[in-house]
Each structure stands twice: as C-alpha cells, then as structure tokens.
Design an enzyme around this catalytic site. Structure first.
Site, PDB file in Angstrom:
ATOM      1  N   ASN A   7       0.824  -1.213   0.000  1.00 11.32           N
ATOM      2  CA  ASN A   7       0.000   0.000   0.000  1.00 11.32           C
ATOM      3  C   ASN A   7       0.858   1.262   0.000  1.00 11.32           C
ATOM      4  O   ASN A   7       0.366   2.358   0.270  1.00 11.32           O
ATOM      5  CB  ASN A   7      -0.911   0.032   1.218  1.00 11.32           C
ATOM      6  CG  ASN A   7      -1.818  -1.182   1.278  1.00 11.32           C
ATOM      7  OD1 ASN A   7      -2.422  -1.553   0.283  1.00 11.32           O
ATOM      8  ND2 ASN A   7      -1.906  -1.813   2.446  1.00 11.32           N
ATOM      9  N   HIS A  45     -13.616  -2.094   7.272  1.00 12.20           N
ATOM     10  CA  HIS A  45     -12.400  -2.804   7.688  1.00 12.20           C
ATOM     11  C   HIS A  45     -12.583  -3.489   9.053  1.00 12.20           C
ATOM     12  O   HIS A  45     -13.330  -3.010   9.902  1.00 12.20           O
ATOM     13  CB  HIS A  45     -11.279  -1.763   7.790  1.00 12.20           C
ATOM     14  CG  HIS A  45      -9.908  -2.327   7.964  1.00 12.20           C
ATOM     15  ND1 HIS A  45      -9.302  -2.432   9.190  1.00 12.20           N
ATOM     16  CD2 HIS A  45      -9.017  -2.806   7.060  1.00 12.20           C
ATOM     17  CE1 HIS A  45      -8.081  -2.948   9.032  1.00 12.20           C
ATOM     18  NE2 HIS A  45      -7.890  -3.178   7.744  1.00 12.20           N
ATOM     19  N   GLU A  86     -15.815   3.887   5.275  1.00 13.17           N
ATOM     20  CA  GLU A  86     -14.501   4.209   4.713  1.00 13.17           C
ATOM     21  C   GLU A  86     -14.747   5.131   3.520  1.00 13.17           C
ATOM     22  O   GLU A  86     -15.819   5.080   2.919  1.00 13.17           O
ATOM     23  CB  GLU A  86     -13.794   2.937   4.227  1.00 13.17           C
ATOM     24  CG  GLU A  86     -13.434   1.989   5.348  1.00 13.17           C
ATOM     25  CD  GLU A  86     -12.788   0.700   4.863  1.00 13.17           C
ATOM     26  OE1 GLU A  86     -12.085   0.725   3.838  1.00 13.17           O
ATOM     27  OE2 GLU A  86     -12.992  -0.328   5.512  1.00 13.17           O
ATOM     28  N   SER A 130     -11.117  -0.773   1.164  1.00 21.39           N
ATOM     29  CA  SER A 130      -9.790  -1.366   1.031  1.00 21.39           C
ATOM     30  C   SER A 130      -9.739  -2.603   0.140  1.00 21.39           C
ATOM     31  O   SER A 130      -8.696  -2.909  -0.414  1.00 21.39           O
ATOM     32  CB  SER A 130      -9.229  -1.695   2.408  1.00 21.39           C
ATOM     33  OG  SER A 130     -10.061  -2.591   3.092  1.00 21.39           O
ATOM     34  N   ASP A 184     -13.153   6.697   7.590  1.00 21.65           N
ATOM     35  CA  ASP A 184     -11.797   6.127   7.588  1.00 21.65           C
ATOM     36  C   ASP A 184     -11.189   6.359   6.200  1.00 21.65           C
ATOM     37  O   ASP A 184     -11.658   5.810   5.211  1.00 21.65           O
ATOM     38  CB  ASP A 184     -11.908   4.628   7.920  1.00 21.65           C
ATOM     39  CG  ASP A 184     -10.555   3.909   7.942  1.00 21.65           C
ATOM     40  OD1 ASP A 184      -9.613   4.369   7.283  1.00 21.65           O
ATOM     41  OD2 ASP A 184     -10.474   2.855   8.610  1.00 21.65           O
ATOM     42  N   HIS A 214      -7.095   4.543   2.774  1.00 24.55           N
ATOM     43  CA  HIS A 214      -6.610   4.369   1.402  1.00 24.55           C
ATOM     44  C   HIS A 214      -6.786   5.624   0.544  1.00 24.55           C
ATOM     45  O   HIS A 214      -6.505   5.600  -0.649  1.00 24.55           O
ATOM     46  CB  HIS A 214      -7.299   3.174   0.739  1.00 24.55           C
ATOM     47  CG  HIS A 214      -6.924   1.889   1.392  1.00 24.55           C
ATOM     48  ND1 HIS A 214      -5.767   1.218   1.091  1.00 24.55           N
ATOM     49  CD2 HIS A 214      -7.528   1.181   2.376  1.00 24.55           C
ATOM     50  CE1 HIS A 214      -5.671   0.131   1.845  1.00 24.55           C
ATOM     51  NE2 HIS A 214      -6.729   0.086   2.636  1.00 24.55           N
ATOM     52  N   LYS A 238       0.095   3.762   4.739  1.00 28.55           N
ATOM     53  CA  LYS A 238      -0.192   3.409   3.352  1.00 28.55           C
ATOM     54  C   LYS A 238       0.459   4.432   2.410  1.00 28.55           C
ATOM     55  O   LYS A 238       1.669   4.409   2.279  1.00 28.55           O
ATOM     56  CB  LYS A 238      -1.681   3.230   3.181  1.00 28.55           C
ATOM     57  CG  LYS A 238      -2.054   1.873   3.805  1.00 28.55           C
ATOM     58  CD  LYS A 238      -3.439   1.655   4.237  1.00 28.55           C
ATOM     59  CE  LYS A 238      -3.530   0.258   4.865  1.00 28.55           C
ATOM     60  NZ  LYS A 238      -4.693   0.113   5.729  1.00 28.55           N
TER      61      LYS A 238
HETATM   62  C1  LIG Z   1      -5.073  -0.623   6.863  1.00 27.12           C
HETATM   63  C2  LIG Z   1      -6.354  -0.122   7.397  1.00 27.12           C
HETATM   64  C3  LIG Z   1      -6.521   0.143   8.752  1.00 27.12           C
HETATM   65  C4  LIG Z   1      -5.466  -0.202   9.763  1.00 27.12           C
HETATM   66  O1  LIG Z   1      -4.388   0.664   9.714  1.00 27.12           O
HETATM   67  P1  LIG Z   1      -2.975   0.198  10.278  1.00 27.12           P
HETATM   68  O2  LIG Z   1      -2.208   1.456  10.403  1.00 27.12           O
HETATM   69  O3  LIG Z   1      -2.412  -0.761   9.294  1.00 27.12           O
HETATM   70  O4  LIG Z   1      -3.228  -0.457  11.602  1.00 27.12           O
HETATM   71  C5  LIG Z   1      -7.702   0.715   9.174  1.00 27.12           C
HETATM   72  N1  LIG Z   1      -8.704   0.973   8.292  1.00 27.12           N
HETATM   73  C6  LIG Z   1      -8.587   0.684   6.983  1.00 27.12           C
HETATM   74  C7  LIG Z   1      -9.717   0.982   6.072  1.00 27.12           C
HETATM   75  C8  LIG Z   1      -7.420   0.125   6.495  1.00 27.12           C
HETATM   76  O5  LIG Z   1      -7.318  -0.189   5.215  1.00 27.12           O
END
Ligand SMILES: *Cc1c(COP(=O)(O)O)cnc(C)c1O
Length: 391
Positions: free
Chosen positions: A47, A133, A176, A180, A205, A208, A239
């Site tokens: 990522n 997620h 989100e 993801s 969230d 991405h 990411k």
């Molecule tokens: C990767 C991800 C997380 C977790 O983040 P980390 O920093 O890897 O713990 C949370 N929410 C989403 C949508 C993700 O893709």
C-alpha cells in the site's frame, strides 16, 4: 492441542489457511521471497502507493529525528512520551485536513478500536457499511453499542435502518472513503446529508484515500467538500504516506475528549521519533508534488483499461486498488501462485477478509510500476482466468 491441529488442517483443506511469507525488499517495488533468492518479484500487494517509504526526504527526516531524539519515545503521551514532534505532526495534519485539531495514534487499528468506543457505548447505535475494515468492526464490538450493518454503499438501506432504529441515544455512522478490498468510494455527500437529517455522528476512515484524493491530496472528504460534517476524519500514515501510525482530524473539543477517552491512545506508548519524522516529511512531499497522485491514478486507469482489453470483466472501482474477482478461494490461491511463478506478487484475498464467494486478486498499483509491467500483468491475468474457465 488437538483443537488447534484439527482447526489448522481444516483451514488448509479449504484453502483458507494464512501463512507468513518473509520477503526481502530490494527497492523500487521489487522483492525476493526468502529461500528463493533467484526470483525478483514485482510487489502488487504493497500500500506504499506513492513510493514514499523509499523517498530520500522521508528517510533523511526520519534518520534526523532518530539521531536527535532516540529510538523510542519511552512512554505514553500522557506520561513523559509527549514530544513537541508529535504536536508538530498533529498541527500539520490539522492544516492538511482543514480541521481545528488532530490526534495521532499508534496505528490505524489502534485508532479505530480506540475512537469508536469513545464515541458510543451501551444504549447507543452504530450504523456501519458491510464492507468496513476489520478494525472498524472490532471498535464497534468493543463499544458495546447496538450495531446495524447496512448493505455496501446502499443509502436507501441505511435510511430505512435510521428511520426504524434511530431512537434517542447517540448514533454513529461509520464508513470508509475508499474501500480497502473493492477500491470503490463512499457517497460522502449523501451520507453527510443523512447524518444531519438523523442527528448522528459521522466517522470516515481515509486509510486508502489519504495522500491520493482531493486537490491537496488530503482525501475524499476534501474532494467532496464535506469536512464540516465529518466528526472524525481518521486516516493512516502506513499506506500512501509510506510511514506508520494514524490520525484523527477533529474539532478541538473532540481532540480533548479523545485524549481522555480513547483507551488505545491513553494506554499505549507514543509513536517513536523516527516514525513521526517520516510522516512529517511524507506530508510535505504529498503537498509539494501533486503530480505523484495524478500519475498514480493515471497508472491505475491504464491497468484497468488493459484488463478490459484482455477480457477480464468486472467493476474495478475508482482508485489505485484494483480487485479482480475470482470467486472461489482455492482458485484465487491458484491464480496468485501462477502469477507469482511469472514474477508478480499479488495477494489472494479470501474470506473472512471479504464476503464468502468473493475471493479475489487485489492489485495495489504504486508509482513503482512501469506501464509496460502493468500491460504485461493484465495479459497474464486475462490468460490465467481464461484457462481456469476452460478447465
Ligand atoms: C489498513 C487499514 C486500517 C489499519 O491501519 P494500520 O495502520 O495498518 O493499523 C484501518 N482501516 C482501513 C480501512 C485500512 O485499510
């Protein structure tokens, strides 16, 4: 323990057993699997979309902070771990996201399991997208609030649930901005309107989306102009920003509240200086070099076009995440192994990460991928899936 043995055997038989595969990074988007030193593979699972993990400015700022401040922060922020460097990153994030304040967390997982239970609890309600997620699901579970799952991006279903269930307590809508595993985006404007209509909190969230969408690269919230209606804009540094950790961009009051109530913030050691330095430098690069995100999205669009030209059907989403649906878990694993033999490292994503019957190859496009590689990868995928259909 017999239970473990039979559980593992069953998982393996179903093609669902996950195993760790150590890799050696050789740089520029390529890696080697430990044990097969001859084969260089192109990494389609990372990522690190904007290739910032290897950016010289990011590495040098990280090294500078490491050498000045040491390897670890030594304590939680509320103890003696609170460095002015952490505050600098929070100020930068607030500016970047256009919010009054921000709070950083150890990781995205920690942010989600800390923030959600701080916002809602027993007697309250959560409305969450089905494809959220796992860290969001875990936060919802920990909160003790009643959880209502709505069909992916289905506003009518969400409104029906809101109409029937909203009640008097606090209610949180959590989504989100870029999903993801599907690479598609949430209808944030419409969600913001529903949040207002039914007096809910809205948490988004942007794991991405951070660094990639919006005219400043701060995410889809910026692109859709809904910043004022989002109560918690969460995102990660691990990411597109090439570092590690997470943020919540919020009001000053919300920041003060989370400092007191988010247990994954209160009871966890502060991020180490080198990591915070890397995140700070990455934020600068993202803002100074908008061509990076434009170039990335152009590469993703090119790859999707190549897939279509090679007879691969499907909805490839609207982002740098390109899902190629296979369906069956065993077939997805077989396809990934065939691609690996041809030099492409692609993760097969299987249940329970995605719903039953929707196992897929998840291609993460990054700036490391040259166009001729993307063309070749699409041809390989087309041929592999066609061979499966025939046999
Ligand atoms: C990767 C991800 C997380 C977790 O983040 P980390 O920093 O890897 O713990 C949370 N929410 C989403 C949508 C993700 O893709």
């Amino acid at each position: 323990m017999e239970r473990l043995t039979s559980w593992l055997a069953e998982r393996r038989n179903q093609g669902l057993l996950r195993e760790l595969v150590p890799v050696e990074r050789v740089g520029n988007g390529r890696l080697r699997l430990a044990g097969s030193p001859a084969d260089l593979l192109w990494d389609f699972s990372s990522n690190d979309y904007l290739a910032l993990a290897e950016h010289p400015a990011v590495i040098s700022e990280s090294r500078k902070q490491l050498e000045e401040l040491g390897a670890g922060s030594g304590a939680a922020r509320l103890m003696s771990g609170d460095l002015s460097l952490h505050h600098r990153l929070e100020e930068e994030i607030a500016r970047f996201k256009g919010t009054p304040a921000a709070l950083i967390f150890g990781s995205g997982y920690l942010a989600n399991i800390g923030i959600i239970p701080a916002l809602v609890g027993r007697g309250d309600l959560i409305f969450g997208d089905r494809l959220n997620h796992a860290s969001i699901y875990d936060g919802c579970l920990l909160s003790g609030a009643k959880f209502q799952r709505f069909r992916h991006n289905d506003l009518e279903h969400l409104e029906e649930l809101l109409r029937r269930q909203r009640g008097k307590g606090e209610a949180l809508i959590v989504v989100e901005s870029i999903y993801s595993m599907d690479g598609d985006r949430a209808p944030l404007k419409e969600l913001a309107a529903l949040k207002d209509k039914y007096s809910c909190l809205l948490m988004v969230d942007e794991a991405h989306a951070t660094g990639i969408f919006g005219s400043r690269g701060s995410g889809v919230i910026e692109e859709d102009g809904v910043s004022a209606q989002v109560d918690v804009a969460m995102g990660t540094f691990g990411k597109a920003l090439g570092s590690y950790g997470a943020y919540a961009a919020v009001s000053s009051e919300m920041q003060a509240y989370l400092v007191n109530r988010a247990r994954s913030f209160v009871y966890a050691t502060a991020l180490p200086p080198a990591v915070v330095g890397a995140s700070l430098a990455a934020l600068t690069v993202v803002q100074n070099e908008p061509e990076r995100r434009l170039n990335l999205l152009a590469k993703a669009a090119f790859f999707k076009r190549c897939l279509q030209e090679n007879g691969v059907a499907g909805d490839f989403g609207h982002s740098q995440i390109v899902p190629v649906l296979v369906g069956d878990s065993t077939l997805a694993l077989a396809a990934a192994n065939l691609l690996r033999a041809a030099g492409l490292y692609v993760t097969p994503v299987r249940p329970p990460t995605v719903p039953e019957g929707t196992a897929r190859l998840r291609f993460s496009i990054t700036l490391h991928h040259p166009d001729d590689l993307l063309r070749r990868a699409a041809e390989l995928v087309g041929r592999t899936l066609a061979d499966f259909e025939q046999s």
